[in-house]
Enzyme design. Structure first.
Site, mmCIF file in Angstrom:
data_model
loop_
_atom_site.group_PDB
_atom_site.id
_atom_site.type_symbol
_atom_site.label_atom_id
_atom_site.label_comp_id
_atom_site.label_asym_id
_atom_site.label_seq_id
_atom_site.Cartn_x
_atom_site.Cartn_y
_atom_site.Cartn_z
ATOM 1 N N SER A 279 0.874 -1.190 0.000
ATOM 2 C CA SER A 279 0.000 0.000 0.000
ATOM 3 C C SER A 279 0.903 1.228 0.000
ATOM 4 O O SER A 279 1.129 1.838 1.035
ATOM 5 C CB SER A 279 -0.912 -0.023 1.228
ATOM 6 O OG SER A 279 -0.166 -0.329 2.395
ATOM 7 N N ASP A 322 -10.104 10.857 -8.464
ATOM 8 C CA ASP A 322 -8.731 10.354 -8.324
ATOM 9 C C ASP A 322 -7.910 10.503 -9.600
ATOM 10 O O ASP A 322 -6.689 10.455 -9.548
ATOM 11 C CB ASP A 322 -8.756 8.854 -7.962
ATOM 12 C CG ASP A 322 -9.030 8.598 -6.495
ATOM 13 O OD1 ASP A 322 -9.410 9.541 -5.782
ATOM 14 O OD2 ASP A 322 -8.874 7.433 -6.066
ATOM 15 N N HIS A 454 -24.115 17.691 26.833
ATOM 16 C CA HIS A 454 -23.360 16.989 27.865
ATOM 17 C C HIS A 454 -24.101 15.714 28.252
ATOM 18 O O HIS A 454 -25.305 15.761 28.449
ATOM 19 C CB HIS A 454 -23.196 17.870 29.111
ATOM 20 C CG HIS A 454 -22.518 17.144 30.237
ATOM 21 N ND1 HIS A 454 -21.158 16.932 30.247
ATOM 22 C CD2 HIS A 454 -23.009 16.549 31.355
ATOM 23 C CE1 HIS A 454 -20.840 16.245 31.345
ATOM 24 N NE2 HIS A 454 -21.959 16.002 32.030
HETATM 25 P P1 FAD Z 1 -13.204 5.312 -8.519
HETATM 26 O O1 FAD Z 1 -13.952 5.118 -7.271
HETATM 27 O O2 FAD Z 1 -11.914 4.583 -8.682
HETATM 28 O O3 FAD Z 1 -14.202 4.915 -9.700
HETATM 29 C C1 FAD Z 1 -13.785 4.864 -11.019
HETATM 30 C C2 FAD Z 1 -14.739 3.945 -11.752
HETATM 31 O O4 FAD Z 1 -14.527 4.107 -13.142
HETATM 32 C C3 FAD Z 1 -14.518 2.459 -11.464
HETATM 33 O O5 FAD Z 1 -15.751 1.831 -11.244
HETATM 34 C C4 FAD Z 1 -13.875 1.933 -12.743
HETATM 35 O O6 FAD Z 1 -14.193 0.585 -13.009
HETATM 36 C C5 FAD Z 1 -14.532 2.840 -13.770
HETATM 37 N N1 FAD Z 1 -13.787 2.982 -15.012
HETATM 38 C C6 FAD Z 1 -12.479 3.267 -15.195
HETATM 39 N N2 FAD Z 1 -12.193 3.402 -16.521
HETATM 40 C C7 FAD Z 1 -13.364 3.207 -17.169
HETATM 41 C C8 FAD Z 1 -13.738 3.236 -18.539
HETATM 42 N N3 FAD Z 1 -12.860 3.538 -19.488
HETATM 43 N N4 FAD Z 1 -15.027 2.965 -18.855
HETATM 44 C C9 FAD Z 1 -15.949 2.687 -17.898
HETATM 45 N N5 FAD Z 1 -15.642 2.651 -16.593
HETATM 46 C C10 FAD Z 1 -14.381 2.923 -16.227
HETATM 47 N N6 FAD Z 1 -11.675 7.668 0.442
HETATM 48 C C11 FAD Z 1 -12.378 8.284 1.417
HETATM 49 O O7 FAD Z 1 -12.757 9.446 1.236
HETATM 50 N N7 FAD Z 1 -12.692 7.647 2.568
HETATM 51 C C12 FAD Z 1 -12.297 6.378 2.822
HETATM 52 O O8 FAD Z 1 -12.588 5.826 3.874
HETATM 53 C C13 FAD Z 1 -11.547 5.711 1.824
HETATM 54 N N8 FAD Z 1 -11.145 4.444 2.025
HETATM 55 C C14 FAD Z 1 -10.437 3.810 1.039
HETATM 56 C C15 FAD Z 1 -9.999 2.519 1.287
HETATM 57 C C16 FAD Z 1 -9.263 1.848 0.330
HETATM 58 C C17 FAD Z 1 -8.793 0.443 0.607
HETATM 59 C C18 FAD Z 1 -9.002 2.482 -0.921
HETATM 60 C C19 FAD Z 1 -8.256 1.747 -1.992
HETATM 61 C C20 FAD Z 1 -9.429 3.769 -1.163
HETATM 62 C C21 FAD Z 1 -10.141 4.442 -0.172
HETATM 63 N N9 FAD Z 1 -10.572 5.756 -0.360
HETATM 64 C C22 FAD Z 1 -11.257 6.396 0.623
HETATM 65 C C23 FAD Z 1 -10.302 6.486 -1.612
HETATM 66 C C24 FAD Z 1 -11.551 6.453 -2.515
HETATM 67 O O9 FAD Z 1 -11.901 5.110 -2.757
HETATM 68 C C25 FAD Z 1 -11.267 7.170 -3.814
HETATM 69 O O10 FAD Z 1 -10.780 8.466 -3.558
HETATM 70 C C26 FAD Z 1 -12.543 7.283 -4.649
HETATM 71 O O11 FAD Z 1 -13.058 6.007 -4.939
HETATM 72 C C27 FAD Z 1 -12.282 8.032 -5.952
HETATM 73 O O12 FAD Z 1 -13.463 8.111 -6.684
HETATM 74 P P2 FAD Z 1 -13.471 8.215 -8.272
HETATM 75 O O13 FAD Z 1 -14.898 8.325 -8.663
HETATM 76 O O14 FAD Z 1 -12.532 9.259 -8.706
HETATM 77 O O15 FAD Z 1 -12.845 6.846 -8.794
HETATM 78 P P1 NAI Z 2 -0.623 6.700 1.108
HETATM 79 O O1 NAI Z 2 -0.077 7.734 0.222
HETATM 80 O O2 NAI Z 2 -1.586 7.058 2.160
HETATM 81 O O3 NAI Z 2 0.590 5.970 1.853
HETATM 82 C C1 NAI Z 2 1.615 5.338 1.169
HETATM 83 C C2 NAI Z 2 2.783 5.145 2.119
HETATM 84 O O4 NAI Z 2 3.717 4.282 1.496
HETATM 85 C C3 NAI Z 2 3.506 6.455 2.435
HETATM 86 O O5 NAI Z 2 3.703 6.566 3.817
HETATM 87 C C4 NAI Z 2 4.819 6.307 1.673
HETATM 88 O O6 NAI Z 2 5.891 6.973 2.283
HETATM 89 C C5 NAI Z 2 5.013 4.797 1.706
HETATM 90 N N1 NAI Z 2 5.879 4.292 0.647
HETATM 91 C C6 NAI Z 2 5.914 4.678 -0.652
HETATM 92 N N2 NAI Z 2 6.835 3.958 -1.323
HETATM 93 C C7 NAI Z 2 7.368 3.086 -0.435
HETATM 94 C C8 NAI Z 2 8.347 2.065 -0.529
HETATM 95 N N3 NAI Z 2 8.973 1.813 -1.669
HETATM 96 N N4 NAI Z 2 8.664 1.368 0.576
HETATM 97 C C9 NAI Z 2 8.038 1.610 1.752
HETATM 98 N N5 NAI Z 2 7.097 2.569 1.903
HETATM 99 C C10 NAI Z 2 6.768 3.283 0.819
HETATM 100 O O7 NAI Z 2 -1.181 5.564 0.135
HETATM 101 P P2 NAI Z 2 -2.129 4.308 0.402
HETATM 102 O O8 NAI Z 2 -2.137 3.927 1.830
HETATM 103 O O9 NAI Z 2 -1.741 3.315 -0.616
HETATM 104 O O10 NAI Z 2 -3.555 4.867 0.046
HETATM 105 C C11 NAI Z 2 -3.790 5.503 -1.204
HETATM 106 C C12 NAI Z 2 -4.780 6.598 -1.060
HETATM 107 O O11 NAI Z 2 -6.080 6.064 -0.904
HETATM 108 C C13 NAI Z 2 -4.589 7.477 0.164
HETATM 109 O O12 NAI Z 2 -3.612 8.461 -0.043
HETATM 110 C C14 NAI Z 2 -5.931 8.070 0.317
HETATM 111 O O13 NAI Z 2 -6.039 9.169 -0.540
HETATM 112 C C15 NAI Z 2 -6.847 6.953 -0.133
HETATM 113 N N6 NAI Z 2 -7.398 6.281 1.043
HETATM 114 C C16 NAI Z 2 -8.164 7.010 1.904
HETATM 115 C C17 NAI Z 2 -8.671 6.442 3.043
HETATM 116 C C18 NAI Z 2 -9.445 7.276 3.979
HETATM 117 O O14 NAI Z 2 -9.825 8.378 3.609
HETATM 118 N N7 NAI Z 2 -9.719 6.807 5.197
HETATM 119 C C19 NAI Z 2 -8.461 5.025 3.357
HETATM 120 C C20 NAI Z 2 -7.604 4.359 2.404
HETATM 121 C C21 NAI Z 2 -7.134 4.988 1.284
#
Ligand code: FAD
Ligand code: NAI
Length: 475
Positions: A279, A322, A454
């Site tokens: 990650s 994203d 509270h």
């Molecule tokens: P996405 O959610 O990635 O959606 C893009 C969609 O486009 C997908 O369904 C994909 O299949 C589709 N797509 C791509 N290319 C095409 C194409 N050419 N034609 C048709 N469909 C296509 N963010 C938070 O704010 N809170 C959290 O708690 C949180 N937890 C996370 C936990 C994890 C494990 C991860 C990985 C991410 C988390 N995030 C969280 C980040 C969040 O998921 C993303 O920021 C968010 O989903 C971005 O939304 P998006 O609509 O830009 O893209």
């Molecule tokens: P992240 O950017 O949060 O963390 C990645 C970590 O990996 C950093 O601390 C970085 O220094 C480290 N890293 C990078 N290269 C490395 C290497 N070669 N060796 C060891 N460590 C290394 O990215 P993450 O956790 O993958 O999540 C991606 C994004 O998804 C987040 O930045 C966030 O935007 C979104 N997300 C949001 C959540 C939420 O809002 N609660 C939950 C999960 C994801």
């Protein structure tokens, strides 16, 4: 004749589906194309967030927290649990049900708002008079035309060179949310948001978790005082956090995976893990868009290049979420989706990047909005700080969770709130008050003068605001 729409949205994640709904509310004819498939090959709109991100991770965080409480916290409340056991299959099944409820909810919302949903991949065919032709490739193939296109194709997990995700031993977020039996030893590379959330889930369920982070500081983007407290609390829980490591070879065998790394002191290690989560951040997804066909510009890091209004290099083509610059957060993607739909309608859509909240859903939760103390110092801003510990909050004591604090940063002269940082119980909910306050450019005194219920955790927010002027009442 191809079907034609005012707005075609490519991608049905939080950025895309929300943009589609808002555009439909504004009276446009709208289509949304999304290619995500559920395990039966059917549509599963909601993107990364719904399928392998926010929603399933929070479902597992909740379930694993219940398990940990039943094992370790209930006894203190006078509840003796005998014969506690983990049914991981049921826990994963429940997570899948929660995901499906969200997928179905979005399909329902599309119907309700008369958004035409296309299950398949959307790609640019060509620019056409007054708009664009979009090729949809799915169960059926067709070309639809659009006056405006909103690209919301999201992001994918970044892989480490030489360690491709197989989702069996080397896991991205997708595999990390679907491990079928609790790994004895779990390695996590990257102590970011995903590493800490997923590491917490599996630690609570019984894994010995080793987190390997390249940077020498823990959660560098978080306010230092808060990050330090979180580091202390998570380490105490048993999360093995190693900072400043340099990852070497990663070698999977049939049953496990060996990670060679050098620690901060320069010592070489060879650790063997049953599973390894990588990650280390996410990369924008433009695969299959055929952006070249229309000359859509990407920036040097592969994001779709946009201006402050999410306009791309092409007329009437917009991009949100994203796949463009800015934090990769679902709520940021949604705000941009709404703003773009409103701009298409000639309105003044607006996203305030200064008040986007961040939450890390570990236990305790970490949440913040605005500037950190280290940012204010670097910018030479004169500020006042006030903190209040949950240890001194009656509701936190009643809950049995007194870890952490609320911290306010306010301008030294005007008292305007510049940042609020929380580590502690329900920080994800508490931060909303700070977001509202900052959106209205409130002062710390404004919060300090508001009546808070509270006993509630939100009293810690009021007390931290009072502490800015050194007049906390309960500490
Ligand atoms: P996405 O959610 O990635 O959606 C893009 C969609 O486009 C997908 O369904 C994909 O299949 C589709 N797509 C791509 N290319 C095409 C194409 N050419 N034609 C048709 N469909 C296509 N963010 C938070 O704010 N809170 C959290 O708690 C949180 N937890 C996370 C936990 C994890 C494990 C991860 C990985 C991410 C988390 N995030 C969280 C980040 C969040 O998921 C993303 O920021 C968010 O989903 C971005 O939304 P998006 O609509 O830009 O893209
Ligand atoms: P992240 O950017 O949060 O963390 C990645 C970590 O990996 C950093 O601390 C970085 O220094 C480290 N890293 C990078 N290269 C490395 C290497 N070669 N060796 C060891 N460590 C290394 O990215 P993450 O956790 O993958 O999540 C991606 C994004 O998804 C987040 O930045 C966030 O935007 C979104 N997300 C949001 C959540 C939420 O809002 N609660 C939950 C999960 C994801």
């Amino acid at each position: 004749m191809s079907k034609s729409f005012d707005v075609v949205v490519i991608g049905g994640g939080p950025g895309g589906y929300i943009a589609a709904i808002r555009a439909a509310q504004l009276g446009f004819t709208v289509a949304c194309i999304d290619e995500w498939k559920n395990d039966k090959g059917g549509p599963a709109p909601g993107g990364t967030c719904t399928n392998v991100g926010c929603i399933p991770s929070k479902a597992l965080l909740q379930s694993s927290e219940h398990y940990e409480h039943a094992g370790h916290a209930f006894a203190e409340h006078g509840i003796d649990v005998k014969g506690l056991s983990l049914n991981l299959g049921q826990m994963l099944k429940r997570k899948d049900t929660v995901v499906k409820q969200n997928n179905d909810g979005i399909l329902y919302l599309f119907k309700k708002n008369k958004v035409s949903f296309f299950h398949g991949r959307g790609s640019f065919a060509q620019a056409a008079a007054g708009g664009y032709e979009i090729q949809v490739t799915g169960t059926a193939s067709e070309v639809i035309s659009a006056k405006h296109v909103v690209i919301a194709t999201g992001s994918n997990a970044r892989a480490l060179p030489g360690a491709a995700f197989d989702e069996k031993l080397i896991l991205s977020n997708t595999g990390a949310l679907a491990i079928e039996s609790v790994p004895k030893k779990l390695g996590v590379i990257g102590a970011g948001v995903i590493g800490l959330e997923m590491g917490s889930v599996w630690r609570r369920l019984g894994s010995e978790v080793t987190v390997l982070e390249a940077l020498p500081t823990f959660l560098g983007a978080v306010d230092e005082q808060i990050a330090k407290e979180a580091h202390k609390l998570m380490s105490k829980q048993g999360l093995g956090i190693n900072l400043g490591v340099k990852i070497g070879a990663i070698t999977p065998s049939k049953k496990d995976v060996t990670v060679e790394y050098v620690d901060a002191a320069g010592a070489a290690h060879k650790a063997v893990f049953d599973k390894l989560i990588i990650s280390i951040g996410r990369v924008p997804n433009t695969i299959g868009l055929n952006a070249e066909a229309v000359g859509l510009k990407l920036d040097e890091r592969g994001f779709i290049a946009v201006d402050g209004d999410c306009k791309t290099s092409l007329p009437n083509v917009w991009a949100v979420g994203d796949v463009v610059r800015g934090p990769m957060l679902a709520h940021k993607a949604e705000e941009e989706g709404v703003a773009v739909a409103e701009r298409i309608a000639g309105q003044h859509g607006h996203v305030n990047f200064n008040t986007i909240p961040w939450v890390i859903y570990t236990s305790p939760e970490i949440a913040w909005v605005g500037k950190t103390e280290q940012q204010l110092k670097a910018e030479g801003v004169a500020y006042k700080a006030g903190t209040f510990p949950f240890l001194a909050n009656g509701r936190a004591r009643a809950l049995g969770d007194t870890s952490g604090m609320v911290k306010f940063l306010a301008d030294a002269k005007s008292d305007e709130i510049l940042g609020v940082h929380i580590v502690g119980p329900m920080a994800s909910e508490l931060i909303s008050e700070a977001v509202v306050a900052m959106e209205f450019r409130a002062s710390a005194e404004d919060i300090a003068r508001i009546c808070h219920a509270h006993p509630s955790l939100s009293e810690a927010t009021k007390e931290a605001a009072l502490a800015v002027d050194k007049r906390a009442l309960n500490f």
